[in-house]
Design an enzyme around this catalytic site. Structure first.
Site, PDB file in Angstrom:
ATOM      1  N   GLY A 268       0.808  -1.216   0.000  1.00 49.90           N
ATOM      2  CA  GLY A 268       0.000   0.000   0.000  1.00 49.90           C
ATOM      3  C   GLY A 268       0.838   1.261   0.000  1.00 49.90           C
ATOM      4  O   GLY A 268       2.049   1.232   0.205  1.00 49.90           O
ATOM      5  N   GLU A 291       7.061  -9.568   2.794  1.00 45.74           N
ATOM      6  CA  GLU A 291       6.257 -10.459   1.958  1.00 45.74           C
ATOM      7  C   GLU A 291       6.109  -9.915   0.550  1.00 45.74           C
ATOM      8  O   GLU A 291       5.914 -10.659  -0.392  1.00 45.74           O
ATOM      9  CB  GLU A 291       4.901 -10.751   2.597  1.00 45.74           C
ATOM     10  CG  GLU A 291       4.087  -9.506   2.892  1.00 45.74           C
ATOM     11  CD  GLU A 291       2.765  -9.833   3.594  1.00 45.74           C
ATOM     12  OE1 GLU A 291       2.659 -10.875   4.245  1.00 45.74           O
ATOM     13  OE2 GLU A 291       1.848  -9.018   3.495  1.00 45.74           O
ATOM     14  N   ASN A 381      -9.895  -5.826   2.953  1.00 43.12           N
ATOM     15  CA  ASN A 381      -9.080  -6.766   2.175  1.00 43.12           C
ATOM     16  C   ASN A 381      -8.866  -8.062   2.947  1.00 43.12           C
ATOM     17  O   ASN A 381      -9.316  -9.121   2.541  1.00 43.12           O
ATOM     18  CB  ASN A 381      -7.735  -6.134   1.829  1.00 43.12           C
ATOM     19  CG  ASN A 381      -7.901  -4.872   0.991  1.00 43.12           C
ATOM     20  OD1 ASN A 381      -8.856  -4.722   0.245  1.00 43.12           O
ATOM     21  ND2 ASN A 381      -6.970  -3.948   1.136  1.00 43.12           N
ATOM     22  N   GLY A 385      -0.306 -10.543   5.810  1.00 44.00           N
ATOM     23  CA  GLY A 385       0.804 -11.034   6.624  1.00 44.00           C
ATOM     24  C   GLY A 385       1.073 -10.175   7.843  1.00 44.00           C
ATOM     25  O   GLY A 385       2.033 -10.431   8.570  1.00 44.00           O
TER      26      GLY A 385
END
Lengths: 500, 500
Positions: A268, A291, A381, A385
């Site tokens: 993001g 990640e 969403n 992680g």
């Protein structure tokens, strides 16, 4: 088939199995459990799954769909719109699918991204019927070299009865070598993950599969759908500034060096902007154990600030993608992509001492964080992680703007109506207003630090009022149960969290 | 000094430092940060800390007190009553201290039990001024052999400027050998924890300290305060029965063998009763990788069902203590006690595939668990190690009775007012009513399974009503924000969760 296509199928028997995406999509049967490649839009199925979505428009056919994380383009939207999904896991980020989930048309299992592969291996999820994975090419043994993500693909192909390979011609053959694929042995024979540095390698450069499972090979030539990257704005710059100042102090106090410890940053624009902030800092020889790698990783490498980055996917803007592909040889030895149960492994995260920077939807006066459910009910969403990293990190940092949408919402609230990260797992909170260092503080102390540093001025008195009233009632974690969600109820009914 | 006392001081310089507990307690200065041994009442300071508590009755003196977990006897109560505590962490279980915490007289930091030592090592907590640790004896190098727990003692003595050793004559000298003390290296030089079986050893049988830090040695001769163990009752037997049936099915389905995987069980009568249930089961060659060993561990060893148990402490009833000490040689090679950041290490828990069984205060229709705050505000004990295990376990199981106190309380509620374990970390829920297997389920599916299996009949319709009304409003995790805590508010005001 063109020669350059056939050059990507080094295992001859697969040449008999080359199909169009529509033909391949027919292998998907009603009620199948399908596992697909794709992690934060990178390395997803770009033809077979979309072809299946199209097929579901005409046919009454539904599947349970597992991926790495979010898929690219309109795939999730089309699947949802055409009623093709019984259940989806472990992550998504698509507005149409989100709506389908929130109206109970699609069941959604929101999981820690490290957990899905674990649950599959342990038999805690049903096995995969069919796996669809994107490949750079297949080698002479029929093994798969992945593309821009690894995700859960190795676990899916291991579990699946049938495999469809999508060879993406847009990925350079030189991608072989950036992946490190490792599948843990079944219990009770688990082994140590011998990763002691972000660049540690424990696996193979390809996904070893049983070639007999491959029922179709399909060619595509389409890059990943690009990440939408916003330029840093006033808020993200301020958050970045507070965080850099905090790290400066940690170095000054001798707790960290100028290389810090391996960084993780959530997907993001805020996390990307925060990382970008390191470009003009004193920090150097930075590494990532994350990640997903966004534009900022490559900016930091270009600026000579970042020396290595480990992740499960590369999700960049169109511009960065072009730059990255054209200059791939410059980056190749500074990158590794791993399965998401390794990139997000508690063992490795704790051993390396990862500094975890994730975005919150909102947090409360005691430091509990909501990452997933708007107003406590509507899925945004998914947790992704963030929990894998926050729980086991050296420092767990959550960032968000204090009062978006013209200050009609405060992201610092009396009580979050959905907890993804409890107070126990949150060390540092940052908004554009400032930074709250919660280490070693009791709930009441935490509230004071958060009130002093993170709350938007327009909500400060209102939050202070709640806290003082609650505190007078007593209790280790003071709350007024009747009023704990009054801000959220007010926003739901009156479109503002400001109490009149 | 008696000869048998001096035989426990093998390092001569310490013989000059033998003091009474009152004399030793004078080393504690106002505002000191004191770290003490003691984990779930085992191996705690039985004379110096109580002497300090007595001193604080006369003097205006306050400290911040860190321990392993809860302390024994009345120590925490006396400290609280005499106003001797500024702050307490990371766990307690004392009614007087609890009251002091809930009325804001003592600040309390409720932490994952694995985290305190980590935070100390990383400098995220201030360093320890003085450590007080119970010892079986001190060896020729001045190193400390602990007693019935290890807890955070190794980290405290490492961090402390000064150390007081309490030699407990009631512990047999043969205790040397059951401890495995390991302190992780500072970042970025952390190493792999090479534990691949519950009986794995990576450290020393003693705590290596700098003998110059030892300012006092004190003798005691008092056993640990005994655990209060209740015999299995109808509820705990039913919970145990449901769980054993579940494990039977897991074995039948080939996911587990009859040895299962290493077990962890939280402290308390329910977990103890559940473990006891294995005595008359088909399971065999069981192991534990837990934080505390209760009576049930020794019962299972006596029954030939358990072959090895690893933990950070041994907390047993008076009867079991006598039996354990008299037959110590039978148990010695089946036990190891570790520092709590190793017993509760994410790395090891995940590698071994620990089956975690912990007690909830309450859980909600989506599987979120409250382990700490009654009515969302009043601290009970603390999260303890439940989060360390639940997050990284092979299976995360929470148990509690469905409706205690004459059914005036339902432990299955619409929304928990405090979340310690989010839906993401909870696989199985068990009450005396039945077992809910939540693996791979979406929130709405979870609610149905919980409603069907766990809720007390007197609350079933009431919870069904809430769920149906919420579901009609939509959202991935349906809730009615106005009514989410209505059951708790009703109990607070009318002493029952039953809505009229």
């Amino acid at each position: 088939m063109k020669t350059e296509q056939l050059e990507r199928i080094l295992y001859s028997p697969y040449k008999e199995r080359i199909l169009t995406s529509e033909e391949a999509a027919k292998f998907i049967k009603n009620n199948y459990i399908v596992g697909v490649s794709g992690f934060t839009k990178a390395g997803d199925s770009k033809s077979v799954l979309p072809a299946f979505a199209a097929r579901a428009k005409e046919e009454d056919i539904k599947i349970t769909l597992l991926s790495g994380a979010s898929l690219g383009y309109n795939t999730d939207a089309d699947l949802a719109e055409n009623g093709a999904l019984i259940k989806r896991m472990p992550f998504q980020a698509d507005p149409t699918l989100r709506n389908s989930i929130n109206t109970h048309q699609t069941l959604y299992v929101d999981q820690h991204l490290s957990e899905t592969a674990e649950m599959l291996h342990n038999g805690h999820l049903p096995k995969i019927d069919l796996a669809i994975v994107e490949a750079t090419y297949v080698d002479a043994n029929g093994y798969i070299v992945p593309t821009t993500s690894v995700g859960n693909s190795a676990s899916f192909t291991e579990s699946a009865d049938e495999i469809i390979v999508e060879v993406n011609m847009s990925i350079p053959l030189s991608f072989k070598g950036i992946h490190d694929i490792y599948i843990p042995k079944p219990y009770p024979k688990r082994e140590i993950l011998h990763i002691t540095e972000p660049d540690g390698r424990i696996g193979t450069e390809y996904m070893k599969i049983d070639p007999k499972k491959v029922v179709a090979v399909v060619f595509t030539n389409k890059p990943d759908s690009p990440a939408r990257i916003s330029p840093p704005d006033e808020n993200t710059s301020a958050i970045s500034h507070h965080l850099l100042k905090f790290f400066d102090k940690e170095v000054e106090d001798g707790r960290l060096t100028k290389s810090l410890l391996p960084l993780q940053a959530g997907i993001g624009k805020i996390a990307n902007a925060v990382l970008s902030g390191f470009k003009d800092s004193k920090f150097k020889e930075l590494t990532m154990y994350s990640e997903v790698l966004q534009d900022s990783t490559f900016e930091l490498m270009d600026a000579g600030k970042m020396i290595f980055a480990s992740a499960s996917s590369i999700t960049v803007s169109e511009e960065c993608h072009g730059h990255f592909i054209s200059n791939f040889e410059n980056y190749k030895d500074k990158l590794v992509l791993r399965p998401q149960n390794i990139s997000n492994s508690a063992e490795v995260i704790r051993r390396l001492g990862v500094i975890a920077i994730n975005t919150a939807i909102e947090f409360d006066i005691y430091g509990n964080v909501n990452s997933t459910n708007i107003l406590g009910t509507k899925m945004m969403n998914g947790i992704g992680g963030s929990g894998d990293f926050a729980r086991n990190s050296y420092l767990s940092i959550f960032v968000c703007p204090s009062a978006p949408k013209n200050n009609t919402i405060s992201h610092v609230v009396p009580m979050v109506p959905h907890v993804d990260h409890s107070e126990h797992d949150v060390d540092i909170l940052v908004t554009e207003q400032g930074l709250a260092d919660l280490r070693g503080l009791s709930p009441i102390e935490r509230a004071e630090v958060i009130l002093d540093n993170c709350v938007h001025p327009e909500y400060k008195q209102q939050l202070r009022n709640y806290f003082e009233e609650a505190k007078a009632l007593g209790g280790h974690t003071p709350h007024i149960l009747e009023k704990a969600f009054s801000w959220h109820i007010n926003f739901r009914d009156n479109k503002t969290m400001k109490l009149s």
